[in-house]
Structure formats: C-alpha cells, structure tokens
Design a protein around this motif. Structure first.
Motif, mmCIF file in Angstrom:
data_model
loop_
_atom_site.group_PDB
_atom_site.id
_atom_site.type_symbol
_atom_site.label_atom_id
_atom_site.label_comp_id
_atom_site.label_asym_id
_atom_site.label_seq_id
_atom_site.Cartn_x
_atom_site.Cartn_y
_atom_site.Cartn_z
ATOM 1 N N GLY A 1 0.515 -1.122 -0.018
ATOM 2 C CA GLY A 1 -0.069 -0.242 -0.085
ATOM 3 C C GLY A 1 0.963 1.300 0.130
ATOM 4 N N PHE A 2 2.164 1.132 -0.369
ATOM 5 C CA PHE A 2 3.029 2.334 -0.439
ATOM 6 C C PHE A 2 2.967 3.127 -1.840
ATOM 7 N N GLU A 3 2.301 2.328 -2.649
ATOM 8 C CA GLU A 3 2.515 2.746 -4.116
ATOM 9 C C GLU A 3 0.896 2.284 -4.818
ATOM 10 N N LYS A 4 0.456 3.448 -5.466
ATOM 11 C CA LYS A 4 -0.811 3.051 -6.110
ATOM 12 C C LYS A 4 -0.560 2.204 -7.346
ATOM 13 N N PRO A 5 -1.199 0.967 -7.617
ATOM 14 C CA PRO A 5 -1.084 0.489 -9.020
ATOM 15 C C PRO A 5 -1.900 1.453 -10.047
ATOM 16 N N THR A 6 -1.174 1.256 -11.287
ATOM 17 C CA THR A 6 -1.838 2.159 -12.687
ATOM 18 C C THR A 6 -2.954 1.526 -12.846
ATOM 19 N N SER A 7 -2.948 -0.067 -12.995
ATOM 20 C CA SER A 7 -4.289 -0.640 -13.263
ATOM 21 C C SER A 7 -4.040 -2.087 -12.518
ATOM 22 N N GLY A 8 -4.999 -2.895 -12.494
ATOM 23 C CA GLY A 8 -5.021 -4.063 -12.057
ATOM 24 C C GLY A 8 -5.709 -4.155 -10.421
ATOM 25 N N ARG A 9 -5.602 -5.391 -9.690
ATOM 26 C CA ARG A 9 -6.336 -5.855 -8.487
ATOM 27 C C ARG A 9 -5.645 -6.225 -7.652
ATOM 28 N N ILE A 10 -5.415 -5.804 -6.500
ATOM 29 C CA ILE A 10 -4.754 -6.214 -5.478
ATOM 30 C C ILE A 10 -5.620 -6.734 -4.197
ATOM 31 N N SER A 11 -6.107 -8.019 -4.017
ATOM 32 C CA SER A 11 -7.053 -8.386 -2.907
ATOM 33 C C SER A 11 -6.149 -9.093 -1.845
ATOM 34 N N ILE A 12 -6.176 -8.491 -0.760
ATOM 35 C CA ILE A 12 -5.605 -9.059 0.445
ATOM 36 C C ILE A 12 -6.623 -9.552 1.357
ATOM 37 N N SER A 13 -6.601 -10.724 1.814
ATOM 38 C CA SER A 13 -7.679 -11.255 2.827
ATOM 39 C C SER A 13 -9.200 -10.606 2.404
ATOM 40 N N GLY A 14 -9.302 -10.863 1.119
ATOM 41 C CA GLY A 14 -10.562 -10.751 0.528
ATOM 42 C C GLY A 14 -10.920 -9.209 0.495
ATOM 43 N N ARG A 15 -10.270 -8.337 0.652
ATOM 44 C CA ARG A 15 -10.370 -6.846 0.535
ATOM 45 C C ARG A 15 -9.402 -6.289 -0.602
ATOM 46 N N ASP A 16 -10.231 -5.607 -1.589
ATOM 47 C CA ASP A 16 -9.305 -4.788 -2.678
ATOM 48 C C ASP A 16 -8.826 -3.697 -1.964
ATOM 49 N N ILE A 17 -7.307 -3.563 -2.010
ATOM 50 C CA ILE A 17 -6.566 -2.621 -1.493
ATOM 51 C C ILE A 17 -6.138 -1.578 -2.549
ATOM 52 N N SER A 18 -6.715 -1.749 -3.753
ATOM 53 C CA SER A 18 -5.685 -0.657 -4.867
ATOM 54 C C SER A 18 -6.408 0.765 -4.477
ATOM 55 N N ASP A 19 -7.575 0.944 -4.032
ATOM 56 C CA ASP A 19 -7.908 2.182 -3.952
ATOM 57 C C ASP A 19 -7.984 2.752 -2.237
ATOM 58 N N LEU A 20 -7.497 2.049 -1.480
ATOM 59 C CA LEU A 20 -7.378 2.577 -0.028
ATOM 60 C C LEU A 20 -6.741 3.863 0.255
ATOM 61 N N ALA A 21 -7.361 4.440 1.011
ATOM 62 C CA ALA A 21 -6.686 5.666 1.353
ATOM 63 C C ALA A 21 -6.863 6.154 2.635
ATOM 64 N N GLY A 22 -5.887 6.964 3.269
ATOM 65 C CA GLY A 22 -6.264 7.676 4.517
ATOM 66 C C GLY A 22 -6.218 6.610 5.876
ATOM 67 N N GLU A 23 -7.258 6.714 6.529
ATOM 68 C CA GLU A 23 -7.538 5.924 7.673
ATOM 69 C C GLU A 23 -7.536 4.557 7.429
ATOM 70 N N GLU A 24 -8.427 3.979 6.604
ATOM 71 C CA GLU A 24 -8.655 2.824 6.066
ATOM 72 C C GLU A 24 -7.253 2.195 5.558
ATOM 73 N N LEU A 25 -6.289 3.053 4.664
ATOM 74 C CA LEU A 25 -5.110 2.355 4.434
ATOM 75 C C LEU A 25 -4.388 2.184 5.585
ATOM 76 N N ARG A 26 -4.277 3.097 6.606
ATOM 77 C CA ARG A 26 -3.728 2.822 7.910
ATOM 78 C C ARG A 26 -3.825 1.798 8.567
ATOM 79 N N GLN A 27 -5.145 1.399 8.596
ATOM 80 C CA GLN A 27 -5.464 0.260 9.499
ATOM 81 C C GLN A 27 -5.038 -0.872 8.463
ATOM 82 N N PHE A 28 -5.208 -0.785 7.295
ATOM 83 C CA PHE A 28 -4.917 -2.372 6.387
ATOM 84 C C PHE A 28 -3.398 -2.644 6.608
ATOM 85 N N ARG A 29 -2.557 -1.594 6.964
ATOM 86 C CA ARG A 29 -1.194 -1.937 7.253
ATOM 87 C C ARG A 29 -0.846 -2.936 8.499
#
Lengths: 548, 315
Positions: A346-374
């Motif tokens: 989650g330190f870099e945003k993909p140009t395209s494509g999908r990253i799912s971790i533990s059933g959750r799409d993280i490509s568009d996470l930002a802010g507090e959501e991204l922090r909690q994801f870490r």
C-alpha cells in the motif's frame, strides 16, 4: 586434515606462487591491539584457484589485504608471505608498489564504488601501464586498453573507452575491474568477494570469465568468499573462522567429506548445498478457495520524459498466494520486484489491476482505511542495520506498532513485547539496549518481532536474509518457518538468491523487466524451467548440481 | 535540457533573486528611523529650518508616500539609475564606479590568498610524515575561523608595521599597502575551505576506488594527484560560492581598519549617514555578484564531474 599437513602433502615440485607461513595480523597498537589473523599457513600453487571461505570476522579479507600490502590500519605481526619464493611480508610500501598491479592483481568486491567516478574507463585502465612505466605512447596504450576491454567481453570497446563508470552496469564495471587486474598478466589474482554485489546470472558470467582469463594468462587465483557455492569452483579450499584456519584441502574433499564441525555447519547452512527442504505444513493449500493474496493484471507505469508510454516497472502481473504458504518473487535488480511489494504493502498505487488481500481490494485504499490495512501486511526489510532507529531501545522499536494501533495499557504492551522478543529467540536483556550493540542476525530478529507484534496475516520479506552470513541466514530461515507454522502466517518472500528461495518458498513468480515470465510451485519452476531466463537463473545458482 | 535553455532559466531565477533583494532592502531601509537629510543638515552651525529641510526632501523625492517611492526607485534602478547620494551629493553610479575596482581587487586577491593558504594546509596535512604535525594542521582552521577580522588586522599592523617596520603605514605603495588587508581577509575565509578540503581528502581516501588504484601499484603521491584531489574538490567549489558573502563582509572591515577606499568604506559611511540610495545600490551590487558567482560555480560542476553532465546517458 589441518592446514599444516595440507601444505606438507603438497607434492608439486615447482615453487608455489604464494606460500603463507604462520601469518599473524593485528589491528591497533599497544594495549588496544586486536589480533585478527592468528598464525595461518596455506599455499597457492601455480595455475591453481584457492578459495578462502569464512564468515564476516573470520579474517579472510584481512589475509588478502596483508598479501597485497594494503591493510588499512592493521599490521603484519609475524610470519612470511612468500611470493614466488621471496618473502614480501616486511617489504616497504615503495617496494610493494612495484609488485602491485604487475605481479599481484586485485579484483575488488563492489564494482559500484571501485572505479573513480570522474575519470573515463580508458584512462583508468591505461593508468596501470603508466604507473608501471610501460614503454607505450598514447596510441599504443589505447590499443592495449581496447584489446583488454574486448578480452573481458565488453561490447564496443571503442565506446566504453570514453565512457564514465556511471554509464556502465555493475556487471560491466566488474569486467573493467577484471581487465585492470589482468592488464599486466600478474602471477596472482586476488579476487575479494568478486561477485557478492552482483545479480546471480551476472555472478556466474563473471566467475566464468575469471576462470577463462586465469587459464589464458596462467595465473593463480586467490578467491575470497563467504559463499561456499562460489568456493566450490576452486581447486582447493581453506576454511577460516575467528582468524584461524580450521580446515584446508582439495575442494571436492572439503565439500564432500568435511572433517571439521564448523565446515560441516557451513555446508549444512549454505542454501545451495542443503538438499533438505523445510517441512511444508501448508505445501498443499487446505482448500483451493483460500487464497489470501490475489493479484490480477497488476501494472505500474512511471512517467518518463521523452517516452509517452513511460517506464513499465510492473506489467500485467498476476499471482495468488494460499493462506499459510510462502510465495517468492525472484528477479534481478530492475525486474520490478520492489515496485510490486510497494504496491502490495500500500505504499504505491497501481496504474491498473487488482490487489486483494484477505478478501479486501486494497488498490483504492486511502487515509485511515489504508493505515488500518497496514496491520494486516507487515514488512521486514533487507538491511537490518538501517531499518532500526539507532536512537531507540529495542523495547521501544518493538513496542511502537502497538502504540500506533492498539489502545493498550502500558503493562499489557510490556507483556506483549517481552513475549514477542522471547518468541523470536532473543534474550530479555536486549530490551534496553540499542540496535548498534546487536549483531546483524539479532537485529533481523528484532525487525521480525516488530513486524509480528501486530499479529499480521501477511508478512512481506524484502531480501530479509540477503545481508546475513550463511549460518545466521539458516537460523533466521528456520525461525521464519517456525513462526509461519505457529501463527499461520503467509509470506511474500522477495529475493535474488534462488538457493534460499528453493529452500523456503512453496510457489514462485519469476520476473524480468516488469513482466512475470514464469510462475508456479517451486519444484516445477526450478526443476523444469520452461523460459530461457529461468533456465539461466537456475543454472547460475552456485553449485546447484554439485552434491552437497 | 539544452545548455542555452538552462542558462535562460537560471537567468530568470537570478532576476527574481535580485528583485527580492531590492525589495527587502528597500523595506528594511525605510523602516529605519531618521533620514540622511536630517543627519546632514541638522545640528551644528549649519542647522536649517524645518521649511528648508522639507524643501530638500522634496527635491530628493523622499517625502513621497512609500509605495510611490518604491515604484520610482524600482523603475529608475531598472534603467541603471541609482539616484543621488545625499551625503556626497553625487550620482550613486559615480560613487560605485570609483570604489568598485579597489574592492574587487582586494576581495579577489584575498580570495586567491585564502585558496592558496587552505590548499597549502591540506597538502601539508596529507603529505606530512609526522602524525603530530598532521594533528596541528587540522586544528588550524578552527583557530582561523575564531579570529575576528578587525582584531587580526590591528595585530598585523602592530606587528609588521610598527614592530618590524616591514610595511609602512603612511603612504605605502598601491600594492604593498594591500598585503596586510589581503592577509586579514584571507585567514578567516581560508578556514572553511581548508576544513572541507581536508575532510574530503580523508573521506575520498577511504573509498574503494583508491584502494583499487593502490592495488594497481600507484604510489600515495600518484593516488593523491590523479584520484583523490579532483574528487575532493567538488564540495569545496560549493563552499567557495557561498563564502562570497563572507568575503564582502570581511572587505568592509578590512577597508575600515586599513583606511582603504572601496565599497566597504562606502557602505560603512552610508550606514553612518543613512544614505539610503547608496545602501540600496550596494545591496543590489552584492546580490548581483553573489548570483553571478554561484551561476559560474554551477556551470563548473559538470566540467569537474561527468555524472552531472546532462547529455551523458547510460548506454
């Protein structure tokens, strides 16, 4: 077999190129003097390659430096360094200047810093002839240099001649340095970890080149290495530990039937020799649907001036990792490994494509959501020396993630930190120490503890054992396997070291130029590589096919 | 980016810097209490009446509202007209023209002497066969930088002129009279140069490429001249560009202590009499020189370090 008997049973009637007798070297003076080499003896015969193997602190580099008379801050206390039958141990700097470069050549460790950045390749190579006053004019020297550049396998020598070091790749620079070492056809070439800073495929080509040139110039090679896989190419091996020779003999003998316990330990720990793979509790995914990491069509493009399509750092990458298993990403520098894990964490945003971790799409996470994801994905970095804040105590370092995420009482935090420190095999007394007082292996244990304290599901290990000595490496790998079993962790293991990958990973993606060129279970990919590049990678694992 | 494009963008930056220097100095000078007219014509036997003062102010335009004064000063400065010195009663440009050469000569020679002094120290420390001498030399720069310029100037006059009678104080020749001011200026300027040079030489000596050159058979002497020195010079170049400000400040003190004509003396007098037009011009002149010197330094980098050449691309 000891070093002494090895020397005595040497039946070669000709004078050896190098005969080290009872050599002692120490650093510092007076009361603070510290002996680094304790009366070692060995012999390098004509045309032979002898490897000195040992871990950091074993005295192998000190030995090499004392032979060429370039001990920085150290001095030879006693013993003889017989080069072609002449003892040069007590020679003055000025006397040695005549030998260096002409009779003894040096191939250094790090091609990145071993060339003068502000002088051209041609002038640095031609310098050797000028120093030793070869009767060559400018054109004659240039012809010689071009010949040398071609000899070490550099394409378009004319072009290289006027280039500067930063315009060449690491492998090319090491070729230039090899050309320097062999320029005056010395009797002895000292190669001090000549490939440890290079990618694996380049490593093999460089070692091959040294072998060829050695034969052509009938020189002898003294190879200094920590890698038994590299040492396996030598004719004989000297194993050093703590400044002493613990075992010496023919390479086949040392590797085949080591007599010394330390040598056996080194062999057992060297990933390229160990045939035993660790147990795989999660080798077969429990249920096919349980893929904790799913990456589909991942792309990352960086804008590049002059190129509208930009730099394709990662290009259409897809892989899945089953819960509790280890997935390795291998490839050389520039292959896109690092960009991939920066996106996964989650330190870099993909140009395209999908990253799912533990059933959750993280490509568009930002802010507090991204922090909690870490919390879910934690990182352990390559360099245990720079990834820990030198001013914090170990307790603080391991505690910090808890303070960031969990509203816990101080007592509870204290309990968890102690538990985790014990779990990674560190004594409690490290808690109040600073990173500088710990060894590399201990620091990496701290980094692992810091990653695990938040109970993540996925741990990304970025070259996490590459900077460690083999025995330490083996222990850390064992610890990682244990922790994986205990906590059901999923590892994404990034490495350029295929021998280690073979040992720890279940599945693997091979990357080249941002693309995934092969993927699948480790046994399949390594056992039966389909892609040419994978074949080359596998072939370049040092001593891959040699029996351990 | 091509060289001409680069130069154009740097020139644009330089103009912004000059404008900022002009505006800031204008603001600061306007905030000062009192003015030059008051200082020149008030008090003593020549005291003028308030009406006469107002009249003079009107002539110089110094009674206009600040914004109007700023704009008129800016536009006339753009045309190269810095106005009149109230104290001397002549054009500021004429004052500058008279004083600029002596100061540039003093500063230039002082800088040259500082470079020679610092390089001598660095060479001595590198080639010194004794570690005690090396230690003494590496301590010198800290001492140099701690010496106040005015005190050093007075001490030099005391010693060389009054005691040893080597340099005459009264009417020395144009060049002999410069010896002591140059020395005074050079000592503190040489300190940072010597320090950075020595530290960089030590640092470069530990780099692997030096070991590689030694392994080729190069002597310490060879390694120093062919590998170490050029690599150690880059940061020195940076510090030289930045030291210019200090050089100018040192010139002011040196000119005052030794009674030399120059921009420094002019500045000192202008401060004492609140001669705003002169001060404004001096600030602008210093800023312009500073910007030019740093541009030259930036253009020199790529000549010294091929890695900074724009056209050099990896193949």
């Amino acid at each position: 077999m000891t070093a002494q008997t090895y020397m005595n049973t040497d039946a070669d009637p000709a004078l050896p190129i190098l005969d080290i007798r009872d050599l002692s070297v120490s650093y510092g003076s007076g009361r603070t003097a510290k002996r680094a080499v304790h009366g070692i003896s060995f012999t390098v015969n004509r045309g032979e390659t002898l490897a000195i193997v040992g871990e950091s602190g074993s005295g192998k580099t000190t030995t090499a430096q004392s032979i060429i008379g370039l001990l920085s801050g150290g001095k030879v206390d006693g013993g003889q360094i017989m080069l072609n039958g002449t003892d040069i141990a007590k020679w003055s700097d000025r006397q040695l200047d005549g030998l260096r470069g002409s009779r003894i050549g040096l191939i250094p460790q790090d091609p990145g810093t071993s060339l003068n950045p502000i002088r051209t390749i041609g002038s640095q190579l031609g310098e050797t002839f000028r120093i030793h006053r070869y009767p060559l004019d400018k054109t004659g020297r240039k012809a010689k240099v071009l010949e040398l550049l071609a000899k070490v396998g550099l394409s378009s020598p004319e072009l290289r001649y006027d280039q500067y070091p930063h315009q060449l790749s690491g492998g090319m620079r090491q070729r230039v340095l090899i050309a320097m070492a062999i320029a005056l056809e010395p009797d002895l070439i000292i190669a001090d970890e000549p490939t440890s800073a290079l990618d694996v495929t380049v490593q093999k080509r460089i070692l091959d080149l040294i072998d060829v040139l050695k034969r052509e110039t009938s020189a002898s090679v003294l190879l200094i290495t920590h890698d038994l896989g590299v040492a396996a190419r030598a004719d004989s091996i000297v194993v050093m530990q703590g400044g002493r020779v613990v075992e010496a003999g023919a390479a086949a003998q040392i590797l085949g039937s080591p007599q010394n316990a330390y040598t056996s330990q080194l062999l057992a720990d060297a990933p390229s020799f160990s045939d035993t793979r660790r147990e795989h509790p999660a080798n077969v995914p429990s249920e096919p649907a349980d893929d904790i990491v799913v990456i589909e069509g991942l792309c990352k493009h960086f804008p590049l001036s002059g190129k509208p399509e930009g730099l394709r750092a990662v290009d259409d990458l897809s892989f899945r990792v089953a819960r509790g298993s280890t997935h390795a990403i291998v490839g050389e520098s520039g292959s896109g490994k690092t960009t991939t894990i920066r996106m996964v964490t989650g330190f870099e945003k993909p140009t395209s494509g999908r990253i799912s971790i533990s059933g959750r799409d993280i490509s568009d996470l930002a802010g507090e959501e991204l922090r909690q994801f870490r919390r879910t994905v934690q990182l352990v970095y390559q360099n245990p020396f720079s990834s820990l804040d030198p001013r914090q105590t170990i307790f603080r370092i391991v505690e910090e993630p808890l303070r960031n995420f969990e509203p816990l009482a101080a007592q509870e935090r204290d309990r968890r930190v102690r538990e985790m420190i014990a779990r990674v095999g560190l004594p409690t007394d490290v808690l109040h120490r600073h990173p500088a007082t710990l060894s590399g292996g201990q620091r990496q244990r701290v980094a692992i503890a810091r990653a695990l304290i938040l109970q993540p599901e996925v741990v990304v290990l970025d070259e996490a054992v590459s900077a460690l000595d083999v025995t330490v490496q083996a222990r850390i790998l064992a610890l990682l396997a244990e922790l994986q079993r205990e906590f059901g962790l999923t590892y994404i293991f990034v490495s350029h070291d295929l021998a280690v990958v073979r040992q720890i990973a279940d599945t693997v993606s091979v990357m080249q130029n941002g693309r995934e060129i092969e993927s699948g279970p480790v046994e399949t990919v390594f056992g039966n590589p389909r892609h040419d590049y994978t074949k080359e990678l596998v072939a370049s694992i040092p001593a891959f096919r040699k029996p351990g | 980016m091509s060289l001409s494009k680069y130069l154009l963008s740097r020139l644009g930056q330089a103009l912004i810097v000059l404008w900022a220097a002009f505006t800031l100095s204008f603001l600061l000078l306007q905030m000062m209490p009192g003015d030059a007219v008051l200082i020149k014509y008030m008090g003593g036997d020549f005291a003028l009446t308030p009406e006469q003062l107002a009249n003079i102010r009107q002539i110089y335009g110094s009674d206009n509202p600040p914004l109007q004064r700023y704009l008129s000063a800016l536009t006339s400065t753009l045309t190269g007209d810095f106005g009149y010195s109230i104290d001397a009663g002549v054009r500021v440009t004429a004052l500058l023209a008279d004083n600029i050469l002596p100061t540039f000569r003093l500063a230039g020679l002082g800088f040259l002497a500082a470079v020679v002094l610092s390089f001598t120290l660095a060479f001595l420390s590198y080639f010194s066969p004794f570690s005690w001498l090396r230690r003494v030399i590496t301590m010198l720069p800290s001492l140099f930088v701690a010496i106040p310029v005015f005190w050093l100037g007075i001490m030099l006059i005391q010693m060389f002129s009054f005691r040893l009678r080597l340099v005459p104080v009264i009417n020395p020749g144009p060049w002999v009279g410069l010896i002591l001011p140059i020395a005074t200026l050079a000592v503190p300027i040489s300190a940072p140069i010597a320090q950075i040079l020595m530290r960089n030489i030590d640092d470069v000596m530990t780099r692997p490429f030096v070991a590689v050159a030694r392994a080729k058979g190069a002597s310490l002497n060879w390694v120093f001249w062919k590998h170490v020195l050029a690599n150690a010079l880059l940061p020195v170049l940076t510090i030289c560009g930045m030291l210019f400000g200090e050089l100018l400040a040192g010139a002011v003190v040196a000119e005052t202590v030794f009674g030399l004509n120059g921009i420094g003396r002019l500045t000192e007098a202008a401060v004492a009499t609140l001669d705003v037009a002169v001060l404004q011009a001096v600030v602008l002149l210093s800023a312009a020189t500073f910007v030019t010197i740093n541009l030259v330094v930036d253009l020199l980098y790529p000549l010294l370090d091929p890695r900074l050449r724009k056209n050099a691309k990896a193949v």
